[in-house]
Design an enzyme around this catalytic site. Structure first.
Site, PDB file in Angstrom:
ATOM      1  N   LEU A   1      46.044 -19.350  -3.268  1.00 22.25           N
ATOM      2  CA  LEU A   1      46.863 -18.387  -2.527  1.00 22.25           C
ATOM      3  C   LEU A   1      48.225 -18.939  -2.143  1.00 22.25           C
ATOM      4  CD1 LEU A   1      44.002 -17.101  -0.208  1.00 22.25           C
ATOM      5  CD2 LEU A   1      44.749 -16.163  -2.400  1.00 22.25           C
ATOM      6  N   HIS A   2      49.193 -18.041  -2.096  1.00 26.34           N
ATOM      7  CA  HIS A   2      50.546 -18.405  -1.658  1.00 26.34           C
ATOM      8  C   HIS A   2      51.015 -17.333  -0.670  1.00 26.34           C
ATOM      9  CE1 HIS A   2      51.721 -15.303  -4.461  1.00 26.34           C
ATOM     10  NE2 HIS A   2      51.125 -15.948  -5.444  1.00 26.34           N
TER      11      HIS A   2
ATOM     12  N   HIS B   1      50.394 -13.636  -1.419  1.00 27.36           N
ATOM     13  CA  HIS B   1      49.048 -13.129  -1.109  1.00 27.36           C
ATOM     14  C   HIS B   1      48.900 -12.904   0.400  1.00 27.36           C
ATOM     15  CE1 HIS B   1      47.894 -15.511  -4.860  1.00 27.36           C
ATOM     16  NE2 HIS B   1      47.522 -14.281  -5.159  1.00 27.36           N
TER      17      HIS B   1
ATOM     18  N   GLY C   1      50.626  -6.493  -5.168  1.00 27.47           N
ATOM     19  CA  GLY C   1      52.042  -6.858  -5.126  1.00 27.47           C
ATOM     20  C   GLY C   1      52.810  -6.267  -6.297  1.00 27.47           C
TER      21      GLY C   1
ATOM     22  N   ASP D   1      53.384  -8.045 -10.072  1.00 24.56           N
ATOM     23  CA  ASP D   1      52.640  -7.613 -11.256  1.00 24.56           C
ATOM     24  C   ASP D   1      52.750  -6.090 -11.324  1.00 24.56           C
ATOM     25  OD1 ASP D   1      51.419 -10.182 -12.154  1.00 24.56           O
ATOM     26  OD2 ASP D   1      50.673 -10.141 -10.114  1.00 24.56           O
TER      27      ASP D   1
ATOM     28  N   GLN E   1      50.503  -4.125 -13.737  1.00 20.86           N
ATOM     29  CA  GLN E   1      49.125  -4.137 -13.225  1.00 20.86           C
ATOM     30  C   GLN E   1      48.958  -3.088 -12.121  1.00 20.86           C
ATOM     31  OE1 GLN E   1      46.771  -7.777 -12.226  1.00 20.86           O
ATOM     32  NE2 GLN E   1      47.511  -7.409 -10.164  1.00 20.86           N
TER      33      GLN E   1
ATOM     34  N   SER F   1      50.905 -18.091  -8.428  1.00 19.61           N
ATOM     35  CA  SER F   1      50.045 -19.282  -8.482  1.00 19.61           C
ATOM     36  C   SER F   1      50.442 -20.149  -9.678  1.00 19.61           C
ATOM     37  CB  SER F   1      48.579 -18.870  -8.615  1.00 19.61           C
ATOM     38  OG  SER F   1      48.250 -17.967  -7.585  1.00 19.61           O
TER      39      SER F   1
END
Ligand code: PAF
Length: 280
Positions: free
Chosen positions: A33-34, A37, A147, A150, A153, A186
Site C-alpha cells: 500500500l501507498h 490506497h 483510483g 487505473d 479499470q 506499487s
C-alpha cells in the site's frame, strides 16, 4: 483492525453488519500500500460505518510474461499502514478461496477492454472484472473505491456494475501524486534511483498535452506526436500514447469537450501508466 482470511468468516461478519443496518465501504487492493490506497481508505471511512480493505495479488490479471511473481508483497507492512488510518477489517483471502479448483466463471470485461491497455495486456481486464466481481460477492459492499490512476479499470468496473445491476456505488477517487508529479503506484518500487528521476517525464508529458490543448491545439495526432517526442529521451519504450473519449474510451481525432489523455511506458523493465482528463 481485524484480519480475516476465510470467506465464510467474512460472510458471517457481513451478515451481522447488514442486520445492524451498517453501511459497508470496500477498498480492493493488491497490497504493498501507498498514499494513493490510503486516500481511498480515508474517504471510505468518512462515507461508511465500516470499511473492509482486501489484499489479494490476483494471478488472473497478469500475463504469462508479467510481474505476478515479483509483485511486492508485505502483509505486516500493509497491516501497520491500515491500522494507522483506523481501518476496521482487512480481508486477505487465499488463492484457492478466490479461485476454487475448476473455477470457470470468468467475467467478460466488455467493449471498454478493446482500447488502450486492453490489446497490450491480453486477458488483463477479464482478470480484473472476474476478481472484483468475486470480491463484490464476498464483501457485498454498499460502496467500493477505485483510483483514477487505473482509469480504464475504473470504467470497466463501472460498466460491469451497470451490466450486472449490482447494488454497489462505485466511488471514483483522484490520482495521488508524488511531489514531482509521478502517480503513486506499487510498481514505482521497481525503479532504480536513475529510473525514478526519468519517470517524472510521464506526468510532465501529460502537462505538455494540457498546455497544447489549452493553447488551442485540437489535432489529436499532433498532440500525441508532441507527447511522444517529449517522452522519448526518458523512457525505454512507449507502449502507447492515446487521446480518447473519457466515457467510451474510443480514440478521437479532434479534441472536443473533455478528452482523456493516457499513456503507458516502460522505464527499464517497469511498465508505468498515467492519464489526465483535459477539458477544452
Ligand atoms: O487496482 C488494483 O489494485 C487491482 O487491479 C484490483 C482492483 C484490486 C483487482 O485485483
Amino acid at each position: 483492525m481485524k484480519l480475516i482470511q476465510s470467506p465464510s468468516k467474512l460472510n458471517r461478519l457481513v451478515h451481522q453488519l447488514k442486520r445492524k443496518g451498517r453501511r459497508i465501504g470496500f477498498v480492493p487492493t493488491m497490497g504493498y500500500l501507498h498514499k494513493g490506497h490510503l486516500a481511498l481508505v480515508k474517504r471510505a471511512l468518512k462515507e461508511n460505518d465500516v470499511v473492509i480493505v482486501s489484499i489479494f495479488v490476483n494471478p488472473t490479471q497478469f500475463g504469462p510474461k508479467e510481474d505476478f511473481k515479483r509483485y511486492p508483497r508485505n502483509l505486516k507492512r500493509d497491516q501497520k499502514f491500515l491500522k494507522q488510518v483506523h481501518t476496521d477489517y482487512l480481508f486477505a483471502p487465499t488463492r484457492r478461496s478466490v479461485y476454487p479448483k475448476g473455477f470457470r466463471e470468468f467475467v467478460s470485461p466488455g467493449p471498454l477492454a478493446k482500447y488502450l491497455c486492453g490489446p497490450k495486456r491480453p486477458g488483463h481486464f477479464q482478470g480484473v472484472a472476474t476478481v472484483v466481481n468475486r470480491l463484490f460477492q464476498m464483501v457485498a459492499p454498499d460502496s467500493a473505491y477505485f483510483g483514477e490512476k487505473d482509469y480504464q479499470q475504473l470504467r470497466v468496473i463501472q460498466e460491469m456494475v451497470r451490466r450486472f445491476r449490482l447494488p454497489i456505488a462505485i466511488k471514483r477517487c483522484p490520482i495521488v501524486r508524488e511531489r514531482d508529479g509521478l502517480a503513486m503506484s506499487s510498481r514505482n518500487r521497481y525503479l532504480s534511483t536513475k529510473e525514478r528521476i526519468q519517470a517524472r517525464a510521464l506526468y510532465q508529458s501529460l502537462l505538455k498535452a494540457h498546455k497544447l490543448i489549452k493553447g488551442g491545439e485540437r489535432d489529436a495526432g499532433r498532440i500525441k506526436r508532441e507527447v511522444r517526442k517529449f517522452l522519448k529521451p526518458y523512457v525505454t519504450k512507449i507502449d502507447y500514447v492515446e487521446i480518447s473519449n473519457p466515457s467510451t474510451l474510443v480514440l478521437v481525432k479532434r479534441v472536443k469537450g473533455s478528452v482523456l489523455v493516457t499513456l503507458a511506458c516502460f522505464i527499464g523493465t517497469t511498465r508505468l501508466i498515467d492519464n489526465k482528463i483535459i477539458k477544452v
